[in-house]
Design a protein around this motif. Sequence first.
Motif, PDB file in Angstrom:
ATOM      1  N   PRO A 141       0.888  -1.331  -0.070  1.00 26.53           N
ATOM      2  CA  PRO A 141      -0.009  -0.020  -0.093  1.00 26.53           C
ATOM      3  C   PRO A 141       0.798   1.374   0.064  1.00 26.53           C
ATOM      4  O   PRO A 141       0.282   2.365  -0.144  1.00 26.53           O
ATOM      5  N   GLY A 142       1.999   1.293   0.140  1.00 23.77           N
ATOM      6  CA  GLY A 142       2.778   2.468   0.381  1.00 23.77           C
ATOM      7  C   GLY A 142       3.544   2.921  -0.955  1.00 23.77           C
ATOM      8  O   GLY A 142       4.313   3.829  -1.070  1.00 23.77           O
ATOM      9  N   THR A 143       3.668   1.971  -2.069  1.00 20.77           N
ATOM     10  CA  THR A 143       4.652   2.207  -2.948  1.00 20.77           C
ATOM     11  C   THR A 143       3.904   1.825  -4.409  1.00 20.77           C
ATOM     12  O   THR A 143       2.644   1.214  -4.381  1.00 20.77           O
ATOM     13  N   VAL A 144       4.562   2.198  -5.311  1.00 21.38           N
ATOM     14  CA  VAL A 144       3.957   1.762  -6.592  1.00 21.38           C
ATOM     15  C   VAL A 144       5.122   1.091  -7.300  1.00 21.38           C
ATOM     16  O   VAL A 144       6.236   1.493  -7.381  1.00 21.38           O
ATOM     17  N   THR A 145       5.167  -0.213  -7.436  1.00 26.12           N
ATOM     18  CA  THR A 145       6.100  -1.227  -7.968  1.00 26.12           C
ATOM     19  C   THR A 145       6.027  -1.386  -9.402  1.00 26.12           C
ATOM     20  O   THR A 145       4.808  -2.003  -9.779  1.00 26.12           O
ATOM     21  N   LEU A 146       7.094  -1.238  -9.859  1.00 26.02           N
ATOM     22  CA  LEU A 146       7.081  -1.408 -11.330  1.00 26.02           C
ATOM     23  C   LEU A 146       8.011  -2.784 -11.844  1.00 26.02           C
ATOM     24  O   LEU A 146       9.042  -2.787 -11.472  1.00 26.02           O
ATOM     25  N   ILE A 147       7.239  -3.550 -12.441  1.00 30.25           N
ATOM     26  CA  ILE A 147       7.569  -4.859 -12.831  1.00 30.25           C
ATOM     27  C   ILE A 147       7.703  -4.621 -14.474  1.00 30.25           C
ATOM     28  O   ILE A 147       6.612  -4.281 -15.134  1.00 30.25           O
ATOM     29  N   ALA A 148       8.781  -5.041 -15.057  1.00 31.95           N
ATOM     30  CA  ALA A 148       9.014  -4.845 -16.550  1.00 31.95           C
ATOM     31  C   ALA A 148       9.947  -6.153 -17.252  1.00 31.95           C
ATOM     32  O   ALA A 148      10.681  -6.490 -16.406  1.00 31.95           O
ATOM     33  N   GLY A 149       9.735  -6.385 -18.359  1.00 30.94           N
ATOM     34  CA  GLY A 149      10.735  -7.139 -18.828  1.00 30.94           C
ATOM     35  C   GLY A 149       9.777  -7.782 -20.354  1.00 30.94           C
ATOM     36  O   GLY A 149       8.957  -7.280 -20.488  1.00 30.94           O
ATOM     37  N   PRO A 150      10.479  -8.598 -20.806  1.00 35.11           N
ATOM     38  CA  PRO A 150      10.028  -9.200 -22.389  1.00 35.11           C
ATOM     39  C   PRO A 150       8.980 -10.283 -22.058  1.00 35.11           C
ATOM     40  O   PRO A 150       8.705 -10.912 -20.854  1.00 35.11           O
ATOM     41  N   CYS A 151       7.834 -10.297 -22.778  1.00 32.76           N
ATOM     42  CA  CYS A 151       7.030 -11.035 -22.609  1.00 32.76           C
ATOM     43  C   CYS A 151       7.527 -12.648 -22.668  1.00 32.76           C
ATOM     44  O   CYS A 151       7.164 -13.270 -21.799  1.00 32.76           O
ATOM     45  N   ALA A 152       8.223 -12.804 -23.649  1.00 35.01           N
ATOM     46  CA  ALA A 152       9.146 -14.201 -23.659  1.00 35.01           C
ATOM     47  C   ALA A 152      10.598 -13.920 -23.699  1.00 35.01           C
ATOM     48  O   ALA A 152      11.059 -12.897 -24.298  1.00 35.01           O
ATOM     49  N   VAL A 153      11.221 -14.923 -22.890  1.00 38.79           N
ATOM     50  CA  VAL A 153      12.494 -14.741 -22.888  1.00 38.79           C
ATOM     51  C   VAL A 153      13.279 -15.417 -24.289  1.00 38.79           C
ATOM     52  O   VAL A 153      12.507 -16.805 -24.374  1.00 38.79           O
ATOM     53  N   GLU A 154      13.568 -15.019 -25.189  1.00 40.13           N
ATOM     54  CA  GLU A 154      13.935 -15.437 -26.599  1.00 40.13           C
ATOM     55  C   GLU A 154      15.640 -15.734 -26.627  1.00 40.13           C
ATOM     56  O   GLU A 154      15.800 -16.678 -27.273  1.00 40.13           O
ATOM     57  N   THR A 193       6.010   8.948 -15.538  1.00 38.96           N
ATOM     58  CA  THR A 193       4.784   8.708 -15.147  1.00 38.96           C
ATOM     59  C   THR A 193       4.510   8.294 -13.664  1.00 38.96           C
ATOM     60  O   THR A 193       4.062   8.680 -12.771  1.00 38.96           O
ATOM     61  N   VAL A 194       5.388   7.214 -13.396  1.00 36.52           N
ATOM     62  CA  VAL A 194       5.489   6.652 -11.988  1.00 36.52           C
ATOM     63  C   VAL A 194       5.697   7.590 -10.975  1.00 36.52           C
ATOM     64  O   VAL A 194       5.179   8.017  -9.948  1.00 36.52           O
ATOM     65  N   THR A 195       6.849   8.257 -11.438  1.00 39.48           N
ATOM     66  CA  THR A 195       7.626   9.416 -10.452  1.00 39.48           C
ATOM     67  C   THR A 195       6.649  10.511 -10.434  1.00 39.48           C
ATOM     68  O   THR A 195       6.291  10.837  -9.041  1.00 39.48           O
ATOM     69  N   ALA A 196       5.891  10.821 -11.415  1.00 39.77           N
ATOM     70  CA  ALA A 196       4.867  12.044 -11.253  1.00 39.77           C
ATOM     71  C   ALA A 196       3.571  11.636 -10.713  1.00 39.77           C
ATOM     72  O   ALA A 196       2.814  12.474  -9.682  1.00 39.77           O
ATOM     73  N   PHE A 197       3.176  10.399 -10.860  1.00 42.11           N
ATOM     74  CA  PHE A 197       1.566  10.121 -10.276  1.00 42.11           C
ATOM     75  C   PHE A 197       1.582   9.651  -8.833  1.00 42.11           C
ATOM     76  O   PHE A 197       0.633   9.494  -8.149  1.00 42.11           O
ATOM     77  N   ALA A 198       2.755   8.859  -8.531  1.00 37.85           N
ATOM     78  CA  ALA A 198       2.839   7.870  -7.312  1.00 37.85           C
ATOM     79  C   ALA A 198       2.539   8.899  -6.056  1.00 37.85           C
ATOM     80  O   ALA A 198       1.474   8.541  -5.320  1.00 37.85           O
ATOM     81  N   PRO A 199       3.272  10.128  -6.230  1.00 35.33           N
ATOM     82  CA  PRO A 199       2.952  10.995  -5.003  1.00 35.33           C
ATOM     83  C   PRO A 199       1.527  11.371  -4.850  1.00 35.33           C
ATOM     84  O   PRO A 199       1.109  11.683  -3.765  1.00 35.33           O
ATOM     85  N   LEU A 200       0.851  11.604  -5.928  1.00 37.65           N
ATOM     86  CA  LEU A 200      -0.715  12.020  -5.959  1.00 37.65           C
ATOM     87  C   LEU A 200      -1.647  11.150  -5.233  1.00 37.65           C
ATOM     88  O   LEU A 200      -2.880  11.388  -4.814  1.00 37.65           O
ATOM     89  N   VAL A 201      -1.065   9.730  -5.094  1.00 37.09           N
ATOM     90  CA  VAL A 201      -1.869   8.766  -4.447  1.00 37.09           C
ATOM     91  C   VAL A 201      -1.210   8.239  -3.090  1.00 37.09           C
ATOM     92  O   VAL A 201      -1.568   7.054  -2.603  1.00 37.09           O
ATOM     93  N   ASN A 202      -0.304   9.276  -2.707  1.00 34.90           N
ATOM     94  CA  ASN A 202       0.372   9.038  -1.445  1.00 34.90           C
ATOM     95  C   ASN A 202       1.323   7.994  -1.485  1.00 34.90           C
ATOM     96  O   ASN A 202       1.120   7.139  -0.353  1.00 34.90           O
ATOM     97  N   ARG A 203       1.968   7.596  -2.347  1.00 38.37           N
ATOM     98  CA  ARG A 203       2.659   6.470  -2.501  1.00 38.37           C
ATOM     99  C   ARG A 203       4.124   7.031  -3.106  1.00 38.37           C
ATOM    100  O   ARG A 203       4.577   8.029  -3.403  1.00 38.37           O
ATOM    101  N   ILE A 204       5.201   6.291  -2.627  1.00 36.00           N
ATOM    102  CA  ILE A 204       6.544   6.368  -3.481  1.00 36.00           C
ATOM    103  C   ILE A 204       6.620   5.292  -4.381  1.00 36.00           C
ATOM    104  O   ILE A 204       6.320   4.086  -4.456  1.00 36.00           O
TER     105      ILE A 204
END
Lengths: 352, 352, 352, 352
Positions: free
Chosen positions: C89-102, C322-333
């Motif tokens: 609840p305190g954070t916005v966690t970004l997970i990213a990567g390729p759909c498939a490992v090629e 986006t993550v940096t800008a929006f997270a504080p508005l919902v009281n998150r980091i």
Amino acid sequence: MIISMSPGATAEDIASVVDTVTARGCEAYVSQGVSRTIIALSGAVEQIGSLDLRGVAEVRRVSAPYKLVSREGHAERSTVWVGPVPIGPGTVTLIAGPCAVESPQQTLEAAQMARAAGAVLLRGGAFKPRTSPYAFQGLGEAGLKILAEVGAETGMPVVTEVVDARDVDLVASYADMLQVGARNTQNFTLLRAVGRSGRPVLLKRGMSGTIEDWLLSAEYIAQQGNLRVVLCERGIRTFETATRNTLDISAVPVAQRLSHLPVLVDPSHSGGHRDLVLPLSRAAIAVGADGIIVDVHPRPSQALCDGAQALVHDDLRELAETVTAFAPLVNRIPAISPLTLTGHAARVPVGA
Amino acid sequence: MIISMSPGATAEDIASVVDTVTARGCEAYVSQGVSRTIIALSGAVEQIGSLDLRGVAEVRRVSAPYKLVSREGHAERSTVWVGPVPIGPGTVTLIAGPCAVESPQQTLEAAQMARAAGAVLLRGGAFKPRTSPYAFQGLGEAGLKILAEVGAETGMPVVTEVVDARDVDLVASYADMLQVGARNTQNFTLLRAVGRSGRPVLLKRGMSGTIEDWLLSAEYIAQQGNLRVVLCERGIRTFETATRNTLDISAVPVAQRLSHLPVLVDPSHSGGHRDLVLPLSRAAIAVGADGIIVDVHPRPSQALCDGAQALVHDDLRELAETVTAFAPLVNRIPAISPLTLTGHAARVPVGA
Amino acid sequence: MIISMSPGATAEDIASVVDTVTARGCEAYVSQGVSRTIIALSGAVEQIGSLDLRGVAEVRRVSAPYKLVSREGHAERSTVWVGPVPIGPGTVTLIAGPCAVESPQQTLEAAQMARAAGAVLLRGGAFKPRTSPYAFQGLGEAGLKILAEVGAETGMPVVTEVVDARDVDLVASYADMLQVGARNTQNFTLLRAVGRSGRPVLLKRGMSGTIEDWLLSAEYIAQQGNLRVVLCERGIRTFETATRNTLDISAVPVAQRLSHLPVLVDPSHSGGHRDLVLPLSRAAIAVGADGIIVDVHPRPSQALCDGAQALVHDDLRELAETVTAFAPLVNRIPAISPLTLTGHAARVPVGA
Amino acid sequence: MIISMSPGATAEDIASVVDTVTARGCEAYVSQGVSRTIIALSGAVEQIGSLDLRGVAEVRRVSAPYKLVSREGHAERSTVWVGPVPIGPGTVTLIAGPCAVESPQQTLEAAQMARAAGAVLLRGGAFKPRTSPYAFQGLGEAGLKILAEVGAETGMPVVTEVVDARDVDLVASYADMLQVGARNTQNFTLLRAVGRSGRPVLLKRGMSGTIEDWLLSAEYIAQQGNLRVVLCERGIRTFETATRNTLDISAVPVAQRLSHLPVLVDPSHSGGHRDLVLPLSRAAIAVGADGIIVDVHPRPSQALCDGAQALVHDDLRELAETVTAFAPLVNRIPAISPLTLTGHAARVPVGA
């Protein structure tokens, strides 16, 4: 709450009931059922108390949100008559005709195909509600005229769609039954207008309408005193794209259990493909539908509307055989009409 | 691309074809159809060129994404045999039994009810996939044992669900046909495992599976060399809440046009109410389904799973009459089984 | 019924509670919450009576069909840790990567893009559940190895899908978090297996799964003692075809109100188009999601899976902003990770 | 095919183009865009050839089935003005008010709440399309009068629903913007009538309307010469029952890419619960909506319509903060109105 009047109740009896319940804070909606008048009450129904008035046969709480069309207050299933043609629990009524009236010739040919297949009512659209404003919108009053003439010529009462409350009188002057299409199922203005017309109404189910929504739409018509409503399942919108819509075949027995109104199936608009119409017609009759309504066209490839789903000559013979063969298995007979039986000579030259 | 081998093709002929196409950069999937072997190719199919090899009857491009199950490369509709019981285009096969195997007694009673109604295959769940982890999950292997014994006792080959690829051998050791349920329709691990089992497979449609998704799931099974797949429509998820699911009756003729595999209907799980099972069964036969699969229970109110939709005694007589009456109208006969015809004395004491 | 143990309850206290309730006819499911142990009871819960045992903090009836994951018995929202990375609840966690490992190269490039955009967990598929058996099915264990190496190299714990209960140990030996995909959301065998693994689990919503279905699937995992479950909304199946799926953005606050588990959004698979990923990511953070999971690919046009929805370089800079800008508005980091912060030198040569 | 006239084109230039294309077998639909007139052609467009006429800036084939509202022929996004209030790409416009106008007092209180929250347009229903005929149907013209008076009193132009083509003139005499509700999105008669009214139109998406259907409905309005159409996403019908409808948040960027018309979001009717309105409002602004429209009520528990979703006092302060905080992140400013800024003294005593 539904008040069922006894079969012999007089107009004074009914008026007296209305006055009494109105005085007790309710609104009363009087509607003429198959064999008796029923009155729906809304408002302060808990204050009605006993109703020991002449002509009152039964007072019953109806738990469903729809009252006049509910089977809770009207146990026997209704037959709606369109002229001499019945739609109801003892018959399988075949309605057929072109999706759109395009010309006198095309309409007459389609009607003759329909009649040869055993159809006793002629369908055909003069006002066509089309998703795109650039699609053919129907011939309007000229189409109504053609349809009425062809109906007379071929001995079939006609059913046609009305899309505008302002046109109800016009359409009713040509048509024996008014259709409310899927896109207008919650056009409450139109529902009230067809309710007031007194004409029998073919009410299609909305593309995203629940069965409850559909029966509440029927209640809008019934509230205007018109219980001559026939429900028509025509497919709902789902994620499946292999068919135009998803025919909800279960809706037929469900709606028949919840409501006393007849229920038809439209296999043409639900499947959207010619080769699905016959199997879906068989399914519809087998599941207990009170009839089916199908598109026919003498030359589908030239149709201005929905040609892909229109039946052609051979299909119609098969459709006729289907109705004849399946109806007895569900304890019904194919609906027949004195008009088509007698050959019914044309009174009006078509396309004159 | 699909290669149809001629009926007389030998194992060497097939191996030679596989070697040739593999050498040209394709993968080959060999599957045994009704009367001939068919081979699906993927990969560099455009480089195959002509295949003038012994035993090759026809080479055909298949535009559908599924190949082995497509009708494009296999025009005649298939009959899948479960022991001596056919499921295919000439018959209406009735499968019945309890949703869940609860006890030897309940299963035997249900099986006797099923057989009296004309069922020739016995269904019953030992591994039950339940939405809630707190719901009854089935008896597992003990249930399989009961089911097999009751099947033998009553002369009905048995079909039961498998939910875990690791259980396929176990289940196949008791069951004549393996069922893949709606929740596992895209459990590709399980599909491959039942494909390798060689057992006939009853593949239910997923709750949100398009017909194309469903046929691609069947293709997963077929790719393992097993074309003994029977599709089963069991309702899809829509906005309508009056029924448990929305039976997509149109899916039957659509799937039969796209695929050569047989298609059944499950009216119990689609409607979810006892009083819908009979009308939906009639609709299913009328639309051309190759059979139906229904829940029966001697005491539905005590059922551990889906009692609301289980048929009881009187329903079953009506179901039997329905199959007998409707099958001829779609040019079929009710499937019969030498096992049930002969009375087939019990070999194994049930519940011993 | 949920028993919340006090934070200081010992293993003996827990065992004593389990013994007691079992003796009274219940089954007990022990699960480790954020700060305390909770125990779900099923069976004869009405016979539990008072539970005056050491370590019991509270006994509460839970009306929802899911118990351990319900907020009724666990009011504070949970944070699930994947190594040093929080999802809660305190954070916005970004997970990213390729759909498939090629390949090692493609995976490393995608991971570097992901990290530059602020991702703290690396996603990538080695076992790919594909609708068509002819589509790329993933590299299997070779893919897991690449993923683990690239994760180590770039300082990101890895999350990858497991599709077969038999593979759970294998996948858990490479991955920090196990993903259960949309097609397996009701593969209960798999749910139990990942529950027993002890690894944190990313549980996608099924294509036609209601929010209640989804939470019951999470309960299957929790019942095995594993409450480290992160829910992931990824779009549901509707009639709309302009997007791959329909992102049900409302499901985020609804699920967060019903359950204490974190909820992520997958804007890549829901929209299915690159140009929808950024707007949907903004919507996801704004609505209160605990993080997002996106596809990235260095060369989307060559991707073996879902290239159309993969972000490329410029998109990622915008995503980071986006993550940096929006997270504080919902009281998150934005969630940060000590591993990526320190640059975390590679321990294992990638592709060796 | 779309003809864009140059900004300085005269009425004669336009008439000349229409004459020319009509002579060549097309129908021409003239519509006034943001800064220039555009003309859609249907019919024999392939015979148009070159159009070297004065005032013609560009002739472009439009592949979409909708023409005038497509972005293919009108690349810049439009701003629709409702009096002095803009709805378009540079602003976030807040529309608020009671679902139904119930009394002068309730409407005034709701309007004051709306204004305090930053709303610049006042919504309120006088003609209420209700699923049940027994539900409150609105105050009709008396409601319009109250709404207009309160709008004047509080300095907010008013938007209200019209459900009957016959009422368009009446409603337009009181309202600054006409709303077409979800149930009437394919009531083509009504669409044409509001098109002819010249008033700006708020067009809700149908419950089962695809984005393409919605844009074609907008095209019906545009064909009458009225391009002042604002689209409003309000949730679609899906299988999920936890929310009243499923807000299709992706529809906002998709519709904005396909059409130049502004797109609003209605978080009240989509979620159906008060506690979803704020999160969904945040999501709507973040995804790029041009504004939001919300229900407010001074005493929701007494509301005659949809009280469960109406915001009350504290919610509104939070909503105001939301708009202020989120708008800059999507490069917008909250729309402001000179009328509300100046305090705008009441001209008409409310409820007089």
